[in-house]
Design an enzyme around this catalytic site. Structure first.
Site, PDB file in Angstrom:
ATOM      1  N   ASP A   9      19.313 -23.877  35.319  1.00  0.00           N
ATOM      2  CA  ASP A   9      19.063 -23.982  33.887  1.00  0.00           C
ATOM      3  C   ASP A   9      20.275 -23.348  33.203  1.00  0.00           C
ATOM      4  OD1 ASP A   9      17.583 -24.187  31.413  1.00  0.00           O
ATOM      5  OD2 ASP A   9      17.301 -22.020  31.576  1.00  0.00           O
ATOM      6  N   ASP A  11      20.526 -22.235  29.304  1.00  0.00           N
ATOM      7  CA  ASP A  11      20.192 -21.196  28.322  1.00  0.00           C
ATOM      8  C   ASP A  11      19.343 -20.099  28.967  1.00  0.00           C
ATOM      9  OD1 ASP A  11      21.338 -22.669  26.222  1.00  0.00           O
ATOM     10  OD2 ASP A  11      19.475 -23.709  25.789  1.00  0.00           O
TER      11      ASP A  11
HETATM   12  C1  BG6 Z   1      16.631 -25.440  26.272  1.00  0.00           C
HETATM   13  C2  BG6 Z   1      16.188 -24.180  25.564  1.00  0.00           C
HETATM   14  O1  BG6 Z   1      17.687 -25.158  27.117  1.00  0.00           O
HETATM   15  O2  BG6 Z   1      17.055 -26.419  25.345  1.00  0.00           O
HETATM   16  C3  BG6 Z   1      15.137 -24.509  24.515  1.00  0.00           C
HETATM   17  O3  BG6 Z   1      15.655 -23.259  26.490  1.00  0.00           O
HETATM   18  C4  BG6 Z   1      15.682 -25.582  23.565  1.00  0.00           C
HETATM   19  O4  BG6 Z   1      14.787 -23.354  23.810  1.00  0.00           O
HETATM   20  C5  BG6 Z   1      16.086 -26.796  24.387  1.00  0.00           C
HETATM   21  O5  BG6 Z   1      14.699 -25.946  22.599  1.00  0.00           O
HETATM   22  C6  BG6 Z   1      16.665 -27.923  23.518  1.00  0.00           C
HETATM   23  O6  BG6 Z   1      17.914 -27.522  23.027  1.00  0.00           O
HETATM   24  P1  BG6 Z   1      18.814 -28.334  22.032  1.00  0.00           P
HETATM   25  O7  BG6 Z   1      20.158 -27.683  22.151  1.00  0.00           O
HETATM   26  O8  BG6 Z   1      18.834 -29.765  22.495  1.00  0.00           O
HETATM   27  O9  BG6 Z   1      18.203 -28.194  20.693  1.00  0.00           O
HETATM   28 MG    MG Z   2      16.422 -21.291  29.896  1.00  0.00          MG
END
Ligand code: BG6
Ligand code: MG
Length: 214
Positions: A9, A11
């Site tokens: 993963d 984030d």
């Molecule tokens: C994930 C995060 O990696 O991406 C979530 O943990 C987030 O919190 C999701 O909502 C979608 O992200 P993005 O950048 O497409 O808005």
């Molecule tokens: Mg994450």
């Protein structure tokens, strides 16, 4: 070796954009007078942007919102979030993560990203990892977000690997569930580790070096 590949993963695992997500959602929620705190925020981990907005709106009591208005709110949050991402640089990749990734690769493991984020390519570029991973599966190539296993199954497919040969690394409970649903073992950090959601629940990223050798 216990595994042939590791799917990370992004984030909350490779880098800490999760705090930027929190701040952007918090600003939006405050504007909508929708109570939002870090406990609710933990439910957004691994969840897509629109599904996250629906969680934010659970405490919203204002006039009903059309689908167009919801899409505009998600865009507003994303623009705030991307302003924070612009500030990121290779200094946002810790030495521990960089050295562990290189050491895992030196053991012959394939390395991939499995992230729900549509911003994943931009984040990887900002932290100096553009082109580093053997495969990137992200919010741009899936139609169902975690806890559905799609993003990890796609990563395994991009690598040409059997899911059973892949280890998933996650900080989200929804992500750990997604890995398990895809038939993969899961090593957790952060919030997911505190919930005991993984087959291994780690205190630090470098513990992966021993997990793959067990
Ligand atoms: C994930 C995060 O990696 O991406 C979530 O943990 C987030 O919190 C999701 O909502 C979608 O992200 P993005 O950048 O497409 O808005
Ligand atoms: Mg994450």
């Amino acid at each position: 070796m216990k595994f042939k590949a590791i799917i990370f993963d992004l984030d909350g695992v490779i880098c800490f954009t999760d705090e930027y997500h929190y701040r952007a959602w918090k600003a939006l929620a405050d504007r909508l007078n929708a109570p939002f705190d870090r406990t609710i925020n933990n439910r957004l981990r691994g969840v897509s942007r629109m599904a996250s907005l629906e969680i934010i709106l659970e405490t919203y009591t204002g006039p009903e919102l059309s689908e167009e208005e919801k899409a505009a709110l998600a865009t507003e949050k994303n623009e705030m979030y991307r302003e924070s991402l612009k500030e990121m640089s290779p200094a946002d990749l810790s030495d521990e993560v960089r050295e562990t990734l290189n050491a895992l690769r030196a053991k012959g493991l394939k390395l991939a990203i499995g992230s729900s984020s549509k911003n994943a390519p931009f984040i990887l570029k900002q932290i100096g990892l553009e082109g580093y991973f053997d495969a990137v599966s992200d919010g741009n190539n899936i139609s169902r977000s975690k806890p559905d296993p799609e993003v990890f199954l796609k990563a395994a497919e991009f690598l040409g690997m059997d899911p059973a040969d892949c280890l998933v690394v996650e900080d989200a409970v929804s992500g750990a569930e997604a890995g398990h649903a895809g038939g993969m073992k899961v090593a957790c950090l952060g919030d997911a580790a505190r919930h005991g959601a993984g087959d291994w629940n780690m205190n630090s990223f470098s513990e992966l070096l021993t997990i793959v050798e067990e």
